[in-house]
Scaffold this active site. Structure first.
Site, short mmCIF file in Angstrom:
data_model
loop_
_atom_site.label_atom_id
_atom_site.label_comp_id
_atom_site.label_asym_id
_atom_site.label_seq_id
_atom_site.Cartn_x
_atom_site.Cartn_y
_atom_site.Cartn_z
N GLY A 179 2.41 3.71 8.35
CA GLY A 179 4.02 3.68 8.09
C GLY A 179 4.67 4.81 7.60
O GLY A 179 4.23 5.94 7.79
N VAL A 223 -3.32 4.52 7.22
CA VAL A 223 -4.21 3.73 6.35
C VAL A 223 -5.67 3.85 7.09
O VAL A 223 -5.64 3.85 8.41
CB VAL A 223 -3.69 2.30 6.25
CG1 VAL A 223 -4.84 1.49 5.69
CG2 VAL A 223 -2.24 2.21 5.75
N LYS A 241 -4.61 3.64 1.77
CA LYS A 241 -3.35 4.20 2.26
C LYS A 241 -3.11 5.67 1.66
O LYS A 241 -3.04 5.88 0.37
CB LYS A 241 -2.43 3.33 1.63
CG LYS A 241 -1.02 3.83 2.07
CD LYS A 241 0.13 2.76 1.39
CE LYS A 241 0.01 1.33 2.05
NZ LYS A 241 1.34 0.61 1.43
N ASP A 299 10.95 -6.25 1.93
CA ASP A 299 10.58 -5.79 3.31
C ASP A 299 9.58 -7.09 3.96
O ASP A 299 8.63 -6.61 4.24
CB ASP A 299 10.05 -4.49 3.31
CG ASP A 299 10.26 -3.99 4.89
OD1 ASP A 299 10.90 -4.50 5.74
OD2 ASP A 299 9.24 -3.10 5.05
#
Length: 317
Positions: free
Chosen positions: A12, A17, A31, A128
Protein backbone atom coordinates in the site's frame (compact mmCIF):
# COMPACT_ATOMS: atom_id res chain seq x y z
CA UNK A 1 11.54 -13.31 10.40
CA UNK A 2 10.78 -12.70 6.70
CA UNK A 3 13.74 -14.73 5.35
CA UNK A 4 15.27 -11.52 4.02
CA UNK A 5 11.95 -10.22 2.64
CA UNK A 6 11.46 -13.27 0.45
CA UNK A 7 7.66 -13.37 0.00
CA UNK A 8 5.51 -10.28 -0.68
CA UNK A 9 1.83 -10.79 0.24
CA UNK A 10 0.52 -7.22 -0.04
CA UNK A 11 1.30 -3.54 -0.13
CA UNK A 12 0.00 0.00 0.00
CA UNK A 13 0.99 3.64 0.39
CA UNK A 14 3.10 2.74 3.44
CA UNK A 15 5.19 0.05 1.72
CA UNK A 16 5.12 -3.74 1.29
CA UNK A 17 3.76 -6.57 3.44
CA UNK A 18 5.84 -9.75 3.75
CA UNK A 19 5.10 -13.27 4.93
CA UNK A 20 7.09 -14.22 8.02
CA UNK A 21 7.49 -16.73 10.83
CA UNK A 22 8.29 -16.20 14.49
CA UNK A 23 10.83 -18.43 16.25
CA UNK A 24 8.03 -20.69 17.50
CA UNK A 25 6.75 -21.20 13.94
CA UNK A 26 3.79 -18.81 14.19
CA UNK A 27 2.98 -17.32 10.79
CA UNK A 28 2.82 -13.53 10.63
CA UNK A 29 2.38 -10.67 8.18
CA UNK A 30 5.06 -7.98 8.42
CA UNK A 31 4.17 -4.50 7.15
CA UNK A 32 7.40 -2.60 6.46
CA UNK A 33 7.33 1.16 6.00
CA UNK A 34 8.96 2.30 2.77
CA UNK A 35 11.57 5.02 3.22
CA UNK A 36 10.05 6.77 0.20
CA UNK A 37 6.59 6.89 1.73
CA UNK A 38 5.32 10.26 2.97
CA UNK A 39 1.67 9.59 3.75
CA UNK A 40 2.58 6.11 4.99
CA UNK A 41 4.62 7.33 7.98
CA UNK A 42 1.61 9.07 9.54
CA UNK A 43 -0.60 6.09 8.78
CA UNK A 44 2.00 3.76 10.32
CA UNK A 45 2.06 5.74 13.56
CA UNK A 46 -1.75 5.95 13.72
CA UNK A 47 -2.14 2.21 13.22
CA UNK A 48 0.52 1.29 15.76
CA UNK A 49 -1.00 3.53 18.46
CA UNK A 50 -4.55 2.35 17.80
CA UNK A 51 -3.92 -1.40 17.66
CA UNK A 52 -1.94 -1.34 20.91
CA UNK A 53 -5.13 -0.43 22.79
CA UNK A 54 -7.99 -1.79 20.62
CA UNK A 55 -8.70 -5.52 20.63
CA UNK A 56 -11.58 -7.55 19.17
CA UNK A 57 -11.96 -10.98 17.58
CA UNK A 58 -12.93 -9.33 14.29
CA UNK A 59 -9.96 -6.94 14.20
CA UNK A 60 -6.58 -8.13 12.93
CA UNK A 61 -4.28 -8.59 15.93
CA UNK A 62 -1.08 -6.59 16.22
CA UNK A 63 1.55 -9.03 17.53
CA UNK A 64 4.45 -6.61 17.70
CA UNK A 65 6.27 -3.76 16.02
CA UNK A 66 9.70 -2.32 15.37
CA UNK A 67 10.22 1.37 16.09
CA UNK A 68 13.80 1.42 14.80
CA UNK A 69 13.80 4.54 12.55
CA UNK A 70 15.67 2.56 9.88
CA UNK A 71 13.29 -0.41 10.01
CA UNK A 72 9.77 0.63 10.99
CA UNK A 73 7.51 -2.42 10.84
CA UNK A 74 4.18 -3.68 12.16
CA UNK A 75 3.77 -7.42 12.78
CA UNK A 76 0.27 -8.91 12.50
CA UNK A 77 -1.36 -12.28 12.74
CA UNK A 78 -1.33 -14.00 9.35
CA UNK A 79 -4.67 -14.27 7.55
CA UNK A 80 -4.30 -17.26 5.25
CA UNK A 81 -7.19 -16.54 2.86
CA UNK A 82 -6.11 -13.04 1.89
CA UNK A 83 -8.52 -10.18 1.45
CA UNK A 84 -12.17 -10.08 0.40
CA UNK A 85 -11.48 -8.09 -2.78
CA UNK A 86 -9.40 -11.00 -4.12
CA UNK A 87 -12.26 -13.45 -3.48
CA UNK A 88 -14.74 -11.32 -5.41
CA UNK A 89 -12.61 -11.23 -8.55
CA UNK A 90 -14.10 -12.98 -11.57
CA UNK A 91 -11.24 -15.45 -12.04
CA UNK A 92 -11.28 -16.95 -8.53
CA UNK A 93 -11.67 -20.73 -8.42
CA UNK A 94 -13.51 -20.63 -5.09
CA UNK A 95 -16.70 -18.62 -5.37
CA UNK A 96 -17.97 -17.33 -2.04
CA UNK A 97 -21.41 -18.77 -1.28
CA UNK A 98 -24.25 -16.51 -0.21
CA UNK A 99 -24.09 -17.68 3.45
CA UNK A 100 -20.31 -17.07 3.43
CA UNK A 101 -20.90 -13.54 2.14
CA UNK A 102 -23.51 -12.84 4.79
CA UNK A 103 -21.19 -14.12 7.53
CA UNK A 104 -18.36 -11.91 6.28
CA UNK A 105 -20.70 -8.89 6.38
CA UNK A 106 -21.80 -9.83 9.92
CA UNK A 107 -18.19 -10.24 11.07
CA UNK A 108 -17.26 -6.86 9.61
CA UNK A 109 -20.29 -5.19 11.17
CA UNK A 110 -19.81 -6.78 14.56
CA UNK A 111 -16.08 -6.27 14.76
CA UNK A 112 -14.81 -3.11 13.24
CA UNK A 113 -17.78 -0.85 12.84
CA UNK A 114 -20.03 -1.66 15.78
CA UNK A 115 -17.12 -2.27 18.20
CA UNK A 116 -15.13 0.77 17.10
CA UNK A 117 -18.20 3.01 17.06
CA UNK A 118 -19.97 1.80 20.23
CA UNK A 119 -17.45 -0.29 22.17
CA UNK A 120 -14.54 2.16 22.29
CA UNK A 121 -14.30 5.29 24.42
CA UNK A 122 -13.95 7.61 22.62
CA UNK A 123 -15.49 6.19 19.45
CA UNK A 124 -13.18 5.42 16.53
CA UNK A 125 -13.97 5.73 12.84
CA UNK A 126 -12.00 3.77 10.28
CA UNK A 127 -12.28 6.14 7.27
CA UNK A 128 -11.07 3.54 4.73
CA UNK A 129 -13.42 0.58 5.01
CA UNK A 130 -13.31 -1.44 1.78
CA UNK A 131 -13.10 -5.04 0.57
CA UNK A 132 -9.28 -4.89 0.35
CA UNK A 133 -9.15 -4.14 4.10
CA UNK A 134 -11.32 -7.12 5.09
CA UNK A 135 -9.03 -10.11 5.66
CA UNK A 136 -10.14 -13.76 5.86
CA UNK A 137 -8.71 -16.48 8.10
CA UNK A 138 -8.50 -20.22 7.41
CA UNK A 139 -12.21 -20.58 8.27
CA UNK A 140 -13.23 -17.67 6.00
CA UNK A 141 -14.11 -15.53 9.02
CA UNK A 142 -13.49 -11.83 8.48
CA UNK A 143 -11.22 -9.46 10.38
CA UNK A 144 -10.65 -5.79 9.66
CA UNK A 145 -7.24 -4.32 8.92
CA UNK A 146 -5.51 -1.08 7.90
CA UNK A 147 -6.26 1.54 10.53
CA UNK A 148 -3.81 4.09 9.18
CA UNK A 149 -6.54 6.64 8.39
CA UNK A 150 -8.59 6.06 11.53
CA UNK A 151 -9.64 8.93 13.77
CA UNK A 152 -11.00 9.06 17.31
CA UNK A 153 -13.62 11.54 18.47
CA UNK A 154 -12.24 13.89 21.09
CA UNK A 155 -15.21 13.52 23.46
CA UNK A 156 -18.27 11.36 23.84
CA UNK A 157 -20.45 14.24 22.66
CA UNK A 158 -18.63 14.84 19.36
CA UNK A 159 -20.50 13.89 16.20
CA UNK A 160 -18.27 15.38 13.50
CA UNK A 161 -14.59 16.02 12.89
CA UNK A 162 -13.51 18.44 10.19
CA UNK A 163 -10.51 16.95 8.40
CA UNK A 164 -8.93 16.57 4.99
CA UNK A 165 -10.80 13.87 3.02
CA UNK A 166 -8.95 10.57 2.76
CA UNK A 167 -9.84 7.03 1.89
CA UNK A 168 -10.53 5.30 -1.41
CA UNK A 169 -12.60 6.52 -4.38
CA UNK A 170 -15.91 4.69 -4.64
CA UNK A 171 -16.25 4.15 -0.89
CA UNK A 172 -16.19 7.77 0.25
CA UNK A 173 -19.11 9.29 2.10
CA UNK A 174 -20.47 12.06 -0.20
CA UNK A 175 -20.54 14.56 2.68
CA UNK A 176 -16.99 13.65 3.67
CA UNK A 177 -15.58 13.89 0.15
CA UNK A 178 -17.34 17.23 -0.47
CA UNK A 179 -16.95 19.02 2.85
CA UNK A 180 -14.47 17.04 4.95
CA UNK A 181 -17.01 16.50 7.74
CA UNK A 182 -16.09 13.16 9.27
CA UNK A 183 -18.57 11.22 11.41
CA UNK A 184 -19.51 7.68 12.31
CA UNK A 185 -22.01 7.58 9.45
CA UNK A 186 -19.07 7.92 7.03
CA UNK A 187 -18.15 4.33 7.86
CA UNK A 188 -21.80 3.32 7.46
CA UNK A 189 -21.78 4.58 3.87
CA UNK A 190 -18.61 2.59 3.14
CA UNK A 191 -20.19 -0.51 4.66
CA UNK A 192 -23.18 -0.09 2.33
CA UNK A 193 -20.84 -0.07 -0.68
CA UNK A 194 -19.02 -3.18 0.58
CA UNK A 195 -22.37 -4.93 1.09
CA UNK A 196 -23.33 -4.09 -2.50
CA UNK A 197 -20.04 -5.65 -3.63
CA UNK A 198 -20.87 -8.83 -1.71
CA UNK A 199 -24.35 -8.88 -3.23
CA UNK A 200 -23.40 -8.17 -6.84
CA UNK A 201 -19.83 -9.46 -7.11
CA UNK A 202 -18.90 -6.16 -8.76
CA UNK A 203 -16.32 -3.58 -7.58
CA UNK A 204 -17.21 -0.19 -6.14
CA UNK A 205 -16.09 1.41 -9.40
CA UNK A 206 -17.00 -0.70 -12.43
CA UNK A 207 -14.74 -0.34 -15.46
CA UNK A 208 -16.50 -0.39 -18.83
CA UNK A 209 -13.95 0.38 -21.49
CA UNK A 210 -12.47 3.70 -20.51
CA UNK A 211 -15.46 4.68 -18.36
CA UNK A 212 -15.93 4.24 -14.62
CA UNK A 213 -19.44 3.59 -13.28
CA UNK A 214 -20.17 3.69 -9.57
CA UNK A 215 -21.80 0.52 -8.28
CA UNK A 216 -24.85 2.52 -7.12
CA UNK A 217 -25.37 3.92 -10.60
CA UNK A 218 -25.34 0.37 -11.92
CA UNK A 219 -27.55 -1.16 -9.20
CA UNK A 220 -30.28 1.45 -8.64
CA UNK A 221 -32.18 0.95 -11.92
CA UNK A 222 -32.29 -2.81 -11.29
CA UNK A 223 -33.50 -2.27 -7.73
CA UNK A 224 -36.25 0.06 -8.91
CA UNK A 225 -37.41 -2.63 -11.37
CA UNK A 226 -37.37 -5.27 -8.63
CA UNK A 227 -34.96 -7.39 -10.70
CA UNK A 228 -33.18 -9.47 -8.08
CA UNK A 229 -31.97 -11.91 -10.73
CA UNK A 230 -29.85 -9.23 -12.40
CA UNK A 231 -28.69 -7.67 -9.12
CA UNK A 232 -27.18 -10.79 -7.55
CA UNK A 233 -23.73 -12.11 -8.50
CA UNK A 234 -24.39 -14.52 -11.40
CA UNK A 235 -21.65 -16.82 -10.08
CA UNK A 236 -23.98 -17.75 -7.22
CA UNK A 237 -26.10 -19.63 -9.80
CA UNK A 238 -29.29 -18.78 -7.94
CA UNK A 239 -28.14 -20.49 -4.72
CA UNK A 240 -29.76 -18.07 -2.28
CA UNK A 241 -33.21 -17.32 -0.96
CA UNK A 242 -34.98 -14.35 -2.49
CA UNK A 243 -36.14 -13.00 0.88
CA UNK A 244 -32.60 -13.00 2.25
CA UNK A 245 -31.22 -11.36 -0.90
CA UNK A 246 -33.81 -8.57 -0.87
CA UNK A 247 -33.24 -7.88 2.81
CA UNK A 248 -29.50 -7.50 2.14
CA UNK A 249 -30.27 -5.06 -0.68
CA UNK A 250 -32.55 -3.05 1.60
CA UNK A 251 -29.86 -2.88 4.30
CA UNK A 252 -27.27 -1.75 1.75
CA UNK A 253 -29.64 0.93 0.43
CA UNK A 254 -30.33 2.19 3.95
CA UNK A 255 -26.59 2.80 4.42
CA UNK A 256 -25.93 4.94 1.33
CA UNK A 257 -28.16 8.06 1.40
CA UNK A 258 -26.22 11.18 0.43
CA UNK A 259 -27.10 12.77 3.79
CA UNK A 260 -25.36 11.14 6.75
CA UNK A 261 -28.31 11.90 9.04
CA UNK A 262 -30.46 9.54 6.96
CA UNK A 263 -28.23 6.52 7.57
CA UNK A 264 -28.67 4.04 10.46
CA UNK A 265 -26.16 3.41 13.24
CA UNK A 266 -24.11 0.22 13.00
CA UNK A 267 -25.84 -0.98 16.17
CA UNK A 268 -29.02 -1.11 14.07
CA UNK A 269 -27.34 -2.66 11.02
CA UNK A 270 -25.93 -5.64 12.95
CA UNK A 271 -29.27 -7.24 13.97
CA UNK A 272 -30.60 -6.58 10.46
CA UNK A 273 -27.66 -8.47 8.95
CA UNK A 274 -28.23 -11.34 11.37
CA UNK A 275 -31.85 -11.33 10.21
CA UNK A 276 -30.58 -11.88 6.64
CA UNK A 277 -28.75 -15.01 7.78
CA UNK A 278 -31.86 -16.26 9.58
CA UNK A 279 -33.93 -15.85 6.40
CA UNK A 280 -31.31 -17.74 4.41
CA UNK A 281 -31.06 -20.62 6.87
CA UNK A 282 -34.77 -21.01 7.68
CA UNK A 283 -35.92 -24.50 6.53
CA UNK A 284 -38.80 -24.76 4.11
CA UNK A 285 -38.30 -21.46 2.26
CA UNK A 286 -36.74 -22.57 -1.01
CA UNK A 287 -37.59 -19.53 -3.12
CA UNK A 288 -34.65 -18.90 -5.41
CA UNK A 289 -33.38 -16.36 -7.89
CA UNK A 290 -35.74 -15.52 -10.72
CA UNK A 291 -38.85 -16.96 -9.05
CA UNK A 292 -40.06 -13.77 -7.42
CA UNK A 293 -40.18 -10.04 -8.07
CA UNK A 294 -40.12 -7.63 -5.17
CA UNK A 295 -43.53 -6.19 -4.40
CA UNK A 296 -44.38 -2.63 -5.40
CA UNK A 297 -44.13 -1.66 -1.73
CA UNK A 298 -40.32 -1.76 -2.11
CA UNK A 299 -39.40 1.53 -3.73
CA UNK A 300 -36.09 3.31 -3.34
CA UNK A 301 -36.26 6.99 -2.50
CA UNK A 302 -32.91 7.59 -4.18
CA UNK A 303 -32.38 8.99 -7.66
CA UNK A 304 -29.11 8.19 -9.38
CA UNK A 305 -28.85 11.68 -10.83
CA UNK A 306 -29.01 13.29 -7.39
CA UNK A 307 -26.36 11.09 -5.74
CA UNK A 308 -22.96 12.53 -4.98
CA UNK A 309 -21.12 9.24 -5.20
CA UNK A 310 -17.72 10.31 -3.85
CA UNK A 311 -15.90 8.84 -6.85
CA UNK A 312 -13.10 11.39 -6.97
CA UNK A 313 -12.00 12.85 -3.61
CA UNK A 314 -9.86 15.99 -3.37
CA UNK A 315 -6.88 13.93 -2.19
CA UNK A 316 -7.34 10.26 -3.25
CA UNK A 317 -5.05 7.52 -1.99
Amino acid sequence: MTSYFQTIIGGGSFGKVYFGRLEDGTRVAVKVLSRRSKQGHKEFQAEEKLLKVVHHRNLVTLIGYSDDPENLALIYEYMSNGNLREHLLADRLHILSWPERLQIAIDATHGRLKYLHSGCMPAIIHRDFKTANILLDENMRAKISDFGLSRAFATLHDTHISTTPGGTPGYLDPEFSSFGNLNQKSDVYSFGIVLFELITGRPALIKDGGKLTHILQWALPLIERGDIESIMDPRLNGEFKAASAWKAVEIAMSCVPALASHRPDMSHVLPEMKGCMVLESTPGDSQRMGTSKRSNSFKTSFQTSSLNLGMVPPDPR
